[in-house]
Motif scaffolding. Structure first.
Motif, short mmCIF file in Angstrom:
data_model
loop_
_atom_site.label_atom_id
_atom_site.label_comp_id
_atom_site.label_asym_id
_atom_site.label_seq_id
_atom_site.Cartn_x
_atom_site.Cartn_y
_atom_site.Cartn_z
N ARG A 1 97.73 -21.82 -32.99
CA ARG A 1 99.01 -21.29 -33.49
C ARG A 1 100.16 -22.27 -33.29
NH1 ARG A 1 96.20 -16.71 -31.86
NH2 ARG A 1 96.36 -14.94 -33.29
N ASN A 2 99.84 -23.49 -32.84
CA ASN A 2 100.88 -24.49 -32.55
C ASN A 2 101.97 -23.89 -31.66
OD1 ASN A 2 99.68 -26.53 -34.10
ND2 ASN A 2 100.67 -25.82 -35.96
N SER A 3 101.55 -23.16 -30.65
CA SER A 3 102.50 -22.42 -29.82
C SER A 3 102.38 -22.80 -28.35
CB SER A 3 102.27 -20.91 -29.97
OG SER A 3 102.58 -20.51 -31.29
N LEU A 4 103.50 -22.70 -27.68
CA LEU A 4 103.62 -22.98 -26.25
C LEU A 4 104.32 -21.79 -25.62
CD1 LEU A 4 103.49 -25.16 -23.92
CD2 LEU A 4 105.83 -25.74 -24.59
N TYR A 5 103.90 -21.44 -24.41
CA TYR A 5 104.47 -20.28 -23.74
C TYR A 5 104.84 -20.63 -22.30
CZ TYR A 5 101.93 -18.18 -27.61
OH TYR A 5 101.44 -17.90 -28.86
N LEU A 6 105.79 -19.88 -21.77
CA LEU A 6 106.13 -19.99 -20.36
C LEU A 6 106.40 -18.59 -19.83
CD1 LEU A 6 106.56 -22.06 -18.07
CD2 LEU A 6 109.01 -21.89 -18.54
N GLN A 7 105.54 -18.14 -18.93
CA GLN A 7 105.75 -16.86 -18.26
C GLN A 7 106.57 -17.10 -17.01
OE1 GLN A 7 104.84 -13.67 -19.15
NE2 GLN A 7 105.97 -13.00 -17.34
N LEU A 8 107.71 -16.45 -16.93
CA LEU A 8 108.60 -16.63 -15.80
C LEU A 8 108.61 -15.33 -14.98
CD1 LEU A 8 109.85 -18.10 -18.51
CD2 LEU A 8 111.77 -18.57 -17.00
N ASN A 9 108.11 -15.40 -13.77
CA ASN A 9 108.08 -14.24 -12.87
C ASN A 9 108.94 -14.50 -11.64
OD1 ASN A 9 106.22 -12.87 -14.53
ND2 ASN A 9 104.49 -13.85 -13.50
N ASN A 10 109.31 -13.41 -10.98
CA ASN A 10 110.10 -13.50 -9.76
C ASN A 10 111.29 -14.46 -9.95
OD1 ASN A 10 110.87 -13.07 -7.11
ND2 ASN A 10 109.47 -14.61 -6.28
N LEU A 11 112.03 -14.21 -11.00
CA LEU A 11 113.13 -15.11 -11.35
C LEU A 11 114.23 -15.09 -10.30
CD1 LEU A 11 113.16 -14.44 -15.16
CD2 LEU A 11 113.12 -16.72 -14.12
N LYS A 12 114.86 -16.23 -10.12
CA LYS A 12 115.94 -16.40 -9.15
C LYS A 12 117.20 -16.85 -9.89
CE LYS A 12 112.59 -17.96 -5.69
NZ LYS A 12 112.22 -19.04 -4.75
N PRO A 13 118.38 -16.61 -9.32
CA PRO A 13 119.61 -17.06 -9.99
C PRO A 13 119.61 -18.54 -10.29
CG PRO A 13 120.14 -15.50 -8.25
CD PRO A 13 118.66 -15.77 -8.14
N GLU A 14 118.96 -19.34 -9.45
CA GLU A 14 118.92 -20.78 -9.70
C GLU A 14 118.02 -21.17 -10.87
OE1 GLU A 14 118.36 -19.20 -6.79
OE2 GLU A 14 116.72 -20.16 -5.66
N ASP A 15 117.31 -20.22 -11.43
CA ASP A 15 116.53 -20.48 -12.64
C ASP A 15 117.39 -20.38 -13.90
OD1 ASP A 15 113.87 -18.60 -11.16
OD2 ASP A 15 114.02 -20.78 -11.32
N THR A 16 118.63 -19.94 -13.74
CA THR A 16 119.53 -19.84 -14.88
C THR A 16 119.73 -21.19 -15.54
OG1 THR A 16 120.72 -17.93 -13.99
CG2 THR A 16 121.90 -19.30 -15.58
N ALA A 17 119.44 -21.27 -16.83
CA ALA A 17 119.51 -22.54 -17.56
C ALA A 17 119.19 -22.29 -19.02
CB ALA A 17 118.51 -23.54 -16.98
N VAL A 18 119.42 -23.31 -19.82
CA VAL A 18 118.87 -23.33 -21.17
C VAL A 18 117.50 -23.98 -21.07
CG1 VAL A 18 119.13 -24.16 -23.52
CG2 VAL A 18 121.15 -23.49 -22.21
N TYR A 19 116.51 -23.30 -21.60
CA TYR A 19 115.13 -23.79 -21.55
C TYR A 19 114.74 -24.39 -22.90
CZ TYR A 19 114.37 -21.72 -16.99
OH TYR A 19 114.44 -21.43 -15.65
N PHE A 20 114.20 -25.60 -22.85
CA PHE A 20 113.83 -26.34 -24.05
C PHE A 20 112.32 -26.55 -24.11
CE2 PHE A 20 118.05 -27.67 -25.38
CZ PHE A 20 118.78 -27.63 -24.20
N CYS A 21 111.80 -26.45 -25.30
CA CYS A 21 110.41 -26.80 -25.58
C CYS A 21 110.37 -28.23 -26.10
CB CYS A 21 109.89 -25.81 -26.63
SG CYS A 21 108.34 -26.23 -27.41
#
Length: 122
Positions: free
Chosen positions: A74-94
């Motif tokens: 499917r030409n697809s990429l995934y990222l499962q984000l668990n137990n998120l923390k405030p320091e994970d706040t960001a723009v996420y790029f593929c």
């Protein structure tokens, strides 16, 4: 080549999100795909990478919390984000890169998406 991310949003600390990235405009799968993030006032940093065979790398700060995967059909990429923390706040790029490499971490990728915002509140 076009990469389009989706799945960002706002969650409370401890919450989860799933980011997706769909690629188009290429006839064979990139060897390397990766997720990067950029926080306000900081540079873009590598979060997780995965090669065409499924070998992955993670930055230490997300190990045990984030899971990268890809679906080459499917030409697809995934990222499962668990137990998120405030320091994970960001723009996420593929990102994607085609030539085979010994590792998919630690180099400058050729193709980039526009990014999706992840905001984690405490």
């Amino acid at each position: 080549v076009q990469l389009v991310e989706s799945g960002g949003g706002s969650v409370e600390a401890g919450g989860s999100l799933t980011l997706s990235c769909v690629g188009s405009g290429f006839t064979y799968s990139p060897y390397c795909m990766g997720w990067f993030r950029q926080s306000p006032g900081k540079g873009r940093v590598e979060v997780a990478t995965i090669n065409i065979s499924g070998r992955f790398t993670y930055v230490d700060s997300v190990k045990g919390r984030f899971t990268v995967s890809r679906d080459n059909t499917r030409n697809s990429l995934y990222l499962q984000l668990n137990n998120l923390k405030p320091e994970d706040t960001a723009v996420y790029f593929c990102a994607a890169d085609f030539p085979p490499r010994s590792t998919c971490g630690g180099f400058s990728y050729q193709y980039w998406g526009q990014g999706t915002q992840v905001t984690v509140s405490s």
